[in-house]
Enzyme design. Structure first.
Site, mmCIF file in Angstrom:
data_model
loop_
_atom_site.group_PDB
_atom_site.id
_atom_site.type_symbol
_atom_site.label_atom_id
_atom_site.label_comp_id
_atom_site.label_asym_id
_atom_site.label_seq_id
_atom_site.Cartn_x
_atom_site.Cartn_y
_atom_site.Cartn_z
ATOM 1 N N CYS A 193 8.841 -39.277 -12.452
ATOM 2 C CA CYS A 193 7.492 -39.786 -12.637
ATOM 3 C C CYS A 193 6.665 -39.784 -11.358
ATOM 4 O O CYS A 193 5.682 -40.478 -11.251
ATOM 5 C CB CYS A 193 7.526 -41.185 -13.244
ATOM 6 S SG CYS A 193 8.283 -42.407 -12.185
ATOM 7 N N SER A 207 14.515 -42.881 -14.121
ATOM 8 C CA SER A 207 13.314 -42.112 -13.840
ATOM 9 C C SER A 207 13.217 -41.973 -12.324
ATOM 10 O O SER A 207 13.153 -42.966 -11.607
ATOM 11 C CB SER A 207 12.087 -42.836 -14.407
ATOM 12 O OG SER A 207 10.938 -42.100 -14.086
ATOM 13 N N GLY A 253 -8.461 -7.526 4.391
ATOM 14 C CA GLY A 253 -9.269 -7.587 5.596
ATOM 15 C C GLY A 253 -8.593 -8.235 6.786
ATOM 16 O O GLY A 253 -9.189 -8.374 7.850
ATOM 17 N N ARG A 272 -3.208 3.208 8.604
ATOM 18 C CA ARG A 272 -3.527 2.064 7.739
ATOM 19 C C ARG A 272 -2.403 1.040 7.704
ATOM 20 O O ARG A 272 -1.248 1.374 7.503
ATOM 21 C CB ARG A 272 -3.752 2.542 6.301
ATOM 22 C CG ARG A 272 -4.577 3.774 6.181
ATOM 23 C CD ARG A 272 -4.619 4.289 4.741
ATOM 24 N NE ARG A 272 -5.276 3.368 3.820
ATOM 25 C CZ ARG A 272 -5.330 3.563 2.509
ATOM 26 N NH1 ARG A 272 -4.759 4.626 1.957
ATOM 27 N NH2 ARG A 272 -5.951 2.695 1.737
ATOM 28 N N ARG A 292 -3.178 -1.116 -6.666
ATOM 29 C CA ARG A 292 -2.230 -2.236 -6.733
ATOM 30 C C ARG A 292 -2.595 -3.053 -7.955
ATOM 31 O O ARG A 292 -3.702 -2.907 -8.494
ATOM 32 C CB ARG A 292 -2.306 -3.102 -5.480
ATOM 33 C CG ARG A 292 -3.614 -3.816 -5.367
ATOM 34 C CD ARG A 292 -3.808 -4.496 -4.026
ATOM 35 N NE ARG A 292 -5.244 -4.649 -3.827
ATOM 36 C CZ ARG A 292 -5.835 -4.768 -2.662
ATOM 37 N NH1 ARG A 292 -5.134 -4.733 -1.556
ATOM 38 N NH2 ARG A 292 -7.137 -4.908 -2.576
ATOM 39 N N MET A 333 -5.778 -7.204 8.357
ATOM 40 C CA MET A 333 -5.087 -6.338 9.292
ATOM 41 C C MET A 333 -5.899 -5.074 9.521
ATOM 42 O O MET A 333 -6.915 -4.858 8.897
ATOM 43 C CB MET A 333 -3.726 -6.042 8.733
ATOM 44 C CG MET A 333 -3.128 -7.354 8.264
ATOM 45 S SD MET A 333 -1.556 -7.688 8.862
ATOM 46 C CE MET A 333 -0.824 -6.186 8.483
ATOM 47 N N LYS A 340 0.836 -1.203 0.000
ATOM 48 C CA LYS A 340 0.000 0.000 0.000
ATOM 49 C C LYS A 340 0.867 1.248 0.000
ATOM 50 O O LYS A 340 0.644 2.167 -0.789
ATOM 51 C CB LYS A 340 -0.894 -0.035 1.249
ATOM 52 C CG LYS A 340 -2.122 0.826 1.156
ATOM 53 C CD LYS A 340 -2.970 0.690 2.425
ATOM 54 C CE LYS A 340 -3.706 -0.647 2.472
ATOM 55 N NZ LYS A 340 -4.314 -0.909 3.786
ATOM 56 N N TYR A 374 12.709 -34.978 -19.056
ATOM 57 C CA TYR A 374 11.256 -34.901 -19.074
ATOM 58 C C TYR A 374 10.674 -35.035 -17.673
ATOM 59 O O TYR A 374 11.333 -35.514 -16.760
ATOM 60 C CB TYR A 374 10.650 -35.974 -19.994
ATOM 61 C CG TYR A 374 10.827 -37.395 -19.497
ATOM 62 C CD1 TYR A 374 9.883 -37.972 -18.635
ATOM 63 C CD2 TYR A 374 11.911 -38.170 -19.881
ATOM 64 C CE1 TYR A 374 10.041 -39.274 -18.163
ATOM 65 C CE2 TYR A 374 12.082 -39.464 -19.423
ATOM 66 C CZ TYR A 374 11.142 -40.006 -18.561
ATOM 67 O OH TYR A 374 11.293 -41.280 -18.081
ATOM 68 N N HIS A 406 -15.484 -8.552 0.773
ATOM 69 C CA HIS A 406 -14.530 -9.445 1.433
ATOM 70 C C HIS A 406 -14.649 -10.872 0.904
ATOM 71 O O HIS A 406 -13.665 -11.507 0.532
ATOM 72 C CB HIS A 406 -14.784 -9.409 2.947
ATOM 73 C CG HIS A 406 -13.914 -10.358 3.721
ATOM 74 N ND1 HIS A 406 -14.335 -11.615 4.091
ATOM 75 C CD2 HIS A 406 -12.638 -10.238 4.176
ATOM 76 C CE1 HIS A 406 -13.354 -12.216 4.742
ATOM 77 N NE2 HIS A 406 -12.318 -11.400 4.811
#
Ligand code: ADP
Ligand code: MG
Ligand code: MG
Length: 892
Positions: free
Chosen positions: A849, A781, A104, A95, A339, A106, A21, A869, A455
């Site tokens: 895998c 693997s 919501g 704030r 934001r 804090m 903020k 892979y 909220h």
């Protein structure tokens, strides 16, 4: 290092220091946008404050009070007012604002600086007694709740009482006298609950509020939220002290929240809620119903247009969708927050692609702006459009998905019922931070009040929970545990409802679900759908960028075919155990109870053609792509009846004087094969050595299936994988037997079969000795599920429910090592095993895998250490493709 910074000093990249903020308030200030002036006390200060508190010393970091005084002085000079001045008070908001937004969670206190005297000054200056008293009662309410920890319901009940006495539902109908009365009531509540008077000294108010914000970092609900969202515990929050602007200054004032695009669908065009004559927190709390931005234009054209201009500027500046809080004070617009906005998965894909088309970002960045988790959510089923359904209500589509469950009306019930395995939908008028536990436990959330910025909506979107909000035709009565639909129907606790977070619809009963549009796209359906197009473009770009190949774990031709449509480049793990279940269980029993060599052979001979058929079908489904078939892995007793059940059965039969020969003989074998620790017992390669015929039969079936496929002009590419190898000698023995089988089939059928033989690396010893094991292996693997169990020395089935929650609490893990690879430990073994294996054979093909092959974070890790892979379940294949692409783009 300073503790405190002016808004004009910072910028948006300083979230670590200033919190999200604060950093963005600074950015907007620098951009020259109308931001009420103020200053930010850094997150570092919070950490120092909390450390002092923990050490038992308490108090404030040294020098903080002086710095605050200094910055407050500057603010007073800029505003030409003094904090809480009797004649013309400066009021401020205090704030919270952490690095990551925690909606919501804090505390924030508005109107700090009002007291019994300055409220008169404010009334006189503004020539509006009602406004002044309204501001004062809000301060008492917020300060009482958050700073003094008075049960906030006491205040809201008193407010309801006042409205009732007046015969109204709206706070707007309360006049100055009513509000003055409320102020008195609120002060009494504070006095009787805390034993102290509400502090009249403005600076004391401010200092206490600052401390309360710091302390709010450590509340239970904030901790729970951070764990849920994987936000680190040690960041702390910043505190922003900012001059108040007043949205509650009459009908030409108001407050609102807005997004530069629709956060639910991603559609272009601004989206928001505005509330006249209200302070900011009223908008999200849903105390009155908000109006849209289009309606705001009718109310106050100039402020609306200013807002549009600023929003488009912010979006271009941030090159992303922004989320905004604003207030209009007597026709003048003020920006209070911005934001980069949270969005649904669907919106994330659309916005990313739209922004490419608008020239704001490049494709590379678009791919980085979406995640595999979001894609996974888009693949969740939707309600079947063709199914019968009874619509109960329509609210806002706040967070997508299709959720079916029993209606519950409070968090405790939600948690309790969910724990006993029930699907629940949490139904509330509106939610507040105390509902978080219930929201986590529920399948979906339904509210009768509040918009897409409420909220409930914000939190649900953050957690990926389905949410319908603001279904106004529902009369929710949480006390009676039921809701009534406007024209009759009553839904009580326990009644099943279905909610569609994509359309905002609420249905009675359970509506059947169907494939999502994204899955239909992956299935190859030609769709004229915006979202499907967006996903297709992102996937194409990710595929173009990625290095890692993606295979699937599939044991049936159906799964193999589906995974192939989803983009799988072969099978990385074809388990053979399920092929021994069902009707074939009998054959396995025969094999196990066989008295001699010939009995074993007879049983195996019966299994061979069945296995061959299994493999032929799978090889056909994956024609031209590699198929890694794992030889039988689990302990044999898994194919037999349960020891206890069988013992009871046999004992009962004996009591009745009946002897069941088959059951009795089976029991001997079940006893013989019973193990204390099956996970560490006779399984994997050990089985192959103990009962050589088993692996021989499987190898033969594979080779014959390949030969069959070649005769049918297919291109079979089977690979044989030996599980649970710990020693190179094990692999050497088994490999020899397997090669013999393949050679025999080659000779008999007159074909040349090219079948690679490799091993799983799933024991720490194997990882450690991978250079030796590589001599006998054509490929590796990594079985990261077992490697996790064996590496940590705990079994998944036992530990997840027993002590993991403690481990999370203590931060020993932040996520289950079965869900996301423990990169340091287990990942370290994978990395070491790969390096050692390739030291022996530089070209050694290495894959993974375990479940981790489809986990986004783990995929990045496997890409980073250079595996060839990953292999994962069919539905995770697109997720792995996307993340493998993002991993490459991320490093560019
Ligand atoms: P949260 O992080 O919970 O959104 P905020 O700090 O943003 O908390 O504040 C809560 C509400 O109070 C918001 O709607 C915000 O716009 C409003 N608000 C905060 N500071 C001021 C201010 N200086 N003047 C007017 N309204 C404010
Ligand atoms: Mg806010
Ligand atoms: Mg294993």
């Amino acid at each position: 290092m300073a503790w405190v910074y002016e808004f004009s000093e910072g910028n948006k990249d300083q979230k670590d220091l200033l919190g999200g903020k604060g950093a963005n308030l600074a950015e907007m200030t620098t951009l020259g946008l109308p931001v009420p002036p103020g200053f930010t006390i850094s997150t570092e200060t919070c950490r120092a404050y909390l450390a002092l508190k923990e050490s038992g010393e308490g108090g404030e970091p040294e020098g903080l009070a002086e710095e605050v005084t200094d910055h407050l002085g500057r603010l007073e000079a800029a505003m030409d007012k003094r904090l809480g001045d009797a004649d013309d008070p400066l009021l401020v908001s205090v704030r919270s604002g952490a690095k990551f937004s925690m909606p919501g969670m804090m505390e924030t206190v508005l109107n700090v600086g009002l007291n019994d005297t300055s409220v008169g000054g404010l009334a006189a200056r503004s020539e509006d007694e009602r406004f002044a008293q309204d501001s004062y009662r809000r301060l008492l309410q917020m300060f009482g709740g958050t700073v003094l920890h008075v049960d906030s319901e006491l205040f809201s009940d008193a407010l309801d009482e006042a409205k009732k006495a007046k015969g109204t539902e709206s706070d707007l109908d309360l006049d100055a006298d009513d509000l003055r009365g409320l102020v008195e009531t609120f002060k009494q509540i504070i006095k009787s609950e805390t034993g102290r008077d509400f502090p009249q000294d403005p600076r004391e108010q401010m200092d206490l509020a600052i401390r309360a914000v710091f302390d709010s970092w450590n509340t239970d609900r904030a901790r729970l939220y951070r764990r849920q969202e994987r936000i680190p515990e040690d960041l702390g929050t910043a505190v922003n002290v900012q001059a108040m602007v007043f949205g509650n200054f009459g009908m030409d004032s108001g407050s609102g929240v807005a997004f530069t695009r629709d956060p639910a669908s991603g559609a272009q065009g601004e989206y928001g809620d505005y509330l006249q004559n209200a302070q900011g927190e009223d908008v999200v709390a849903g105390i009155r119903n908000t109006v849209s931005l289009a309606d705001m234009a009718e109310i106050d054209r100039r402020s609306h247009d200013d807002l549009m201009t600023i929003m488009s500027r912010l979006e271009r500046h941030y090159r992303d969708m922004c989320d905004i809080e604003f207030t209009v004070e007597r026709g003048k617009l003020w920006m209070l927050q911005t934001r980069v906005g949270k969005r649904t998965p669907e919106a994330a894909f659309r916005i990313a692609v739209h922004m490419v088309d608008e020239g704001l970002i490049q494709m590379d960045e678009a791919v980085l702006r979406v995640t595999g988790d979001q894609l996974a959510q888009l693949m969740f089923p939707r309600f079947d459009e063709k199914a019968e359904r009874t619509l109960l209500a329509k609210g806002m589509n706040a967070s997508p998905g299709a959720a079916v469950g029993k209606a519950v009306f409070d968090s405790d019930t939600a948690v309790e019922w969910a724990e006993r395995g029930e699907d629940v939908i949490l139904v509330r008028k509106e939610t507040n931070p105390d509902d978080l536990r219930g929201m986590v436990a529920a399948r979906g959330i339904l509210t009768s009040r509040g918009g897409k910025t409420s909220h409930a909506a914000v939190v649900a979107r953050g957690m990926g929970r389905t949410c319908v909000c603001g279904a106004e035709s529902l009369d929710v009565d949480t006390k009676a545990k039921q809701f009534r639909v406007r024209d009759g129907e009553t839904i009580a606790e326990g009644d099943v409802i279905s909610i569609d977070g994509t359309t905002g619809e609420v249905f009675q009963g359970a509506v059947p679900v169907a494939d999502s549009v994204v899955v239909r796209h992956f299935e190859g359906e030609k769709l004229d759908d915006d979202l499907a197009h967006a996903v297709a473009r992102i996937m194409a770009h990710a595929d173009g960028a990625r290095r890692l190949r993606v295979r699937t774990n599939a044991d049936t031709p159906e799964d193999a075919a589906r995974a192939r449509r989803f983009g799988a480049q072969g099978i990385g793990l074809c388990r053979t155990e399920h092929m021994f279940l069902g009707e074939r269980r009998e054959l396995v029993e025969k094999l196990i109870v066989a008295e001699d060599e010939s009995g074993v052979e007879a049983a195996l001979a019966e299994l061979l053609p069945l296995q061959r058929q299994d493999f032929t079908e799978i090889l056909e489904a994956m024609d031209g792509l590699p198929v890694t078939i794992r030889l039988l892995d689990p302990p044999l007793h898994e194919f037999l009846p349960d020891l206890t059940e069988l013992s009871v059965e046999v004992a009962l039969a004996e009591e009745r004087g009946q002897v069941d020969e088959r059951a009795a003989s089976l029991l001997t074998h079940v006893r013989r094969l019973h193990e204390q620790n099956p996970m560490l017992g006779l399984r994997g390669v050990r089985l192959g050595i103990q009962i050589p015929g088993l692996f021989t039969m499987q190898a033969r079936a594979i080779a014959e299936a390949a030969a069959d496929r070649m005769e049918a002009h297919g291109t079979p590419l089977p690979e044989i994988m030996v599980p649970l190898v710990a020693s190179v000698r094990e692999l050497e023995i088994v490999r020899h037997v397997l090669e013999e089988q393949v050679a025999e089939v080659e000779e008999q059928r007159g074909v040349k079969l090219d079948i690679a033989i490799g091993t799983m690396i799933e024991l720490p010893r194997a990882a450690f000795l991978a250079d030796r094991i590589a001599k006998e292996a054509d490929f590796f693997s990594f079985g990261t599920n077992d490697l996790t169990q064996m590496g940590w020395g705990f079994s998944r089935d036992d530990v997840e429910s027993s002590f993991f929650s403690r481990y999370f609490e203590h931060g020993i893990f932040d996520v289950s090592p079965f869900e996301s690879l423990d990169q340091l430990g287990v990942g370290g073994m994978v990395e070491m095993g790969t390096k050692k294996g390739r030291k022996t054979k530089p070209e050694l093909k290495v894959g993974v895998c375990g479940e981790h092959g489809g986990d986004p974070r783990s995929v990045h890790f496997f890409d980073d250490i250079g595996l060839n892979y990953v292999s994962c379940s069919p539905f995770r294949v697109p997720v792995a493709r996307l993340e493998a692409g993002r991993s490459v783009l991320d490093k560019r």
